[in-house]
Write a protein that holds these residues in place. Structure first.
Motif, mmCIF file in Angstrom:
data_model
loop_
_atom_site.group_PDB
_atom_site.id
_atom_site.type_symbol
_atom_site.label_atom_id
_atom_site.label_comp_id
_atom_site.label_asym_id
_atom_site.label_seq_id
_atom_site.Cartn_x
_atom_site.Cartn_y
_atom_site.Cartn_z
ATOM 1 N N SER A 1 -7.279 -2.663 0.009
ATOM 2 C CA SER A 1 -6.392 -1.959 0.942
ATOM 3 C C SER A 1 -5.378 -1.101 0.192
ATOM 4 O O SER A 1 -5.036 0.009 0.651
ATOM 5 N N HIS A 2 -4.900 -1.580 -0.953
ATOM 6 C CA HIS A 2 -4.025 -0.739 -1.774
ATOM 7 C C HIS A 2 -4.766 0.529 -2.203
ATOM 8 O O HIS A 2 -4.226 1.633 -2.136
ATOM 9 N N LEU A 3 -6.006 0.346 -2.663
ATOM 10 C CA LEU A 3 -6.745 1.502 -3.175
ATOM 11 C C LEU A 3 -7.062 2.490 -2.062
ATOM 12 O O LEU A 3 -7.030 3.709 -2.280
ATOM 13 N N VAL B 1 0.900 7.084 -6.632
ATOM 14 C CA VAL B 1 -0.127 8.102 -6.851
ATOM 15 C C VAL B 1 0.477 9.498 -6.821
ATOM 16 O O VAL B 1 0.201 10.337 -7.687
ATOM 17 N N ARG B 2 1.316 9.763 -5.837
ATOM 18 C CA ARG B 2 1.922 11.098 -5.734
ATOM 19 C C ARG B 2 2.769 11.405 -6.967
ATOM 20 O O ARG B 2 2.727 12.513 -7.524
ATOM 21 N N PRO C 1 0.813 -1.216 0.000
ATOM 22 C CA PRO C 1 0.000 0.000 0.000
ATOM 23 C C PRO C 1 0.850 1.272 0.000
ATOM 24 O O PRO C 1 0.499 2.262 -0.652
ATOM 25 N N GLU C 2 1.979 1.227 0.713
ATOM 26 C CA GLU C 2 2.854 2.410 0.772
ATOM 27 C C GLU C 2 3.461 2.709 -0.603
ATOM 28 O O GLU C 2 3.550 3.877 -1.014
ATOM 29 N N ARG D 1 -6.186 6.385 -2.142
ATOM 30 C CA ARG D 1 -7.152 7.462 -1.893
ATOM 31 C C ARG D 1 -6.608 8.457 -0.865
ATOM 32 O O ARG D 1 -6.707 9.681 -1.045
ATOM 33 N N LYS D 2 -6.044 7.917 0.205
ATOM 34 C CA LYS D 2 -5.501 8.783 1.249
ATOM 35 C C LYS D 2 -4.359 9.634 0.702
ATOM 36 O O LYS D 2 -4.265 10.838 0.989
ATOM 37 N N ALA D 3 -3.504 9.030 -0.124
ATOM 38 C CA ALA D 3 -2.390 9.777 -0.715
ATOM 39 C C ALA D 3 -2.894 10.868 -1.645
ATOM 40 O O ALA D 3 -2.380 11.996 -1.648
#
Length: 339
Positions: free
Chosen positions: A284-286, A264-265, A257-258, A290-292
């Motif tokens: 969990s990856h997605l 994404v960034r 996930p990290e 989303r948070k990023a």
């Protein structure tokens, strides 16, 4: 044709597409060689769970379970006469989940390659390809798809045929190719040249880009080439979750996930407007993606060296270092379930 993607982009700036269909359905019990599209009728509750998992993780766009929904793919499972109903049902299931989300969620009708070669390399004519894609898209439209999501393409001619079909049916459309062979598609298309594939058609794509491929680092390199060629385009990246690795007889993906959050960034900084995950990307990856996305403010355009430092080495040459693609058309078969 209305363009729901532009409308939601105007509100949110960057959109999050969903993750893998195939690898998540395999985790739910789909057997290798089975047609995931048949689950739209025989196991709809599992397709609902797939879509709802991605919506709950924050997806703005969910793709229907219809990647292999042309008659040529369904013929492998003796379902070539059920194209309309299977695709309509795929869109209906996604539409129901999207409408229950409590916020705008776009239903994208997934359209993958036919698996056939067009003339002169194969027997399929261009007109036959257009007809096959239009048949599929009619079902997707009837079920409530907002847009035709043409994906994992290799042949420029097949991309154009699918685009022409979407226009015929009256759906806005996006196009993504898989640049998995020395930075190009298997048929030799370079990322910078994808913008020209639909030129001259009466409707342009509402988004264009790359999906699948060989890893998150490589797809970002493709993004940079596409952005250099046409920075004003609505660019899409939907990369695999790290690198596929065999563990015994099973394929696992190395992306955490990290790692996908940092992908994404980098994608935002590189100019992408729609970002998602392909093979191996779980709920969990997605959620991490989303948070990023929600916490990131666009920064300076990264270099390929920045990408390698942050999320790992390229698996292939970049397109500018390679010539025409090599490798067999049969490699498409591994994408049967898209992700």
């Amino acid at each position: 044709m209305t363009n729901p993607i532009d409308a939601l982009l105007a509100e949110k700036g960057v959109l999050l597409a969903d993750g893998a269909t195939g690898t998540n359905l395999f985790a739910m019990g789909l057997e290798s060689g089975d047609a995931p599209e048949l689950w739209n009728e025989t196991a709809p509750e599992k397709i609902v769970a797939l879509h709802r998992g991605f919506v709950d993780a924050g997806a703005d766009i969910i793709l229907t379970n219809s990647f292999g929904g042309t008659r040529h793919r369904l013929k492998l499972h003796h379902a070539q006469d059920r194209v309309f109903e299977l695709n309509r049902r795929a869109a209906e299931i996604a539409r129901e989940v999207a409408d229950g989300a409590g916020r705008p969620v776009i239903v994208a009708g997934s359209v993958g390659p036919t698996g056939e070669l067009l003339e002169p390399l194969g027997a399929m004519t261009y007109g036959e390809a257009v007809d096959a894609f239009a048949e599929q898209m009619e079902g997707l439209k009837a079920g409530g798809a907002d847009v035709a999501w043409i994906e994992t393409m290799s042949s420029p001619e097949e991309i154009r045929a699918a685009a022409e079909a979407a226009i015929r049916v009256g759906l806005p459309y996006t196009v993504t190719a898989s640049f998995d062979t020395a930075g190009r598609t298997m048929m030799g298309l370079a990322p910078k040249d994808i913008h020209g594939v639909a030129e001259g058609l009466s409707q342009a794509p509402v988004g264009i880009g790359a999906n699948c491929g060989v890893g998150a680092s490589d797809i970002l390199s493709s993004l940079f080439d596409m952005a250099d060629a046409r920075p004003e385009a609505t660019l899409i990246v939907k990369g695999n979750c790290g690198i596929p690795e065999f563990r015994g007889t099973e394929i696992h993906y190395s992306g955490t996930p990290e790692l996908m959050a940092d992908y994404v960034r980098l994608a935002v900084d590189g100019g992408a407007k729609i970002i998602g995950g392909c093979c191996g990307t779980s709920f969990s990856h997605l959620a991490a993606m989303r948070k990023a996305l929600d916490s990131h403010h666009k920064g300076a355009r990264p270099t390929v060296e920045d990408v390698v430092t942050r999320i790992g080495p390229l698996r292939n040459k970049i397109a500018s270092e390679s010539g025409a693609a090599s490798g067999g058309e049969g490699r498409r078969e591994r994408r049967r379930a898209r992700g």
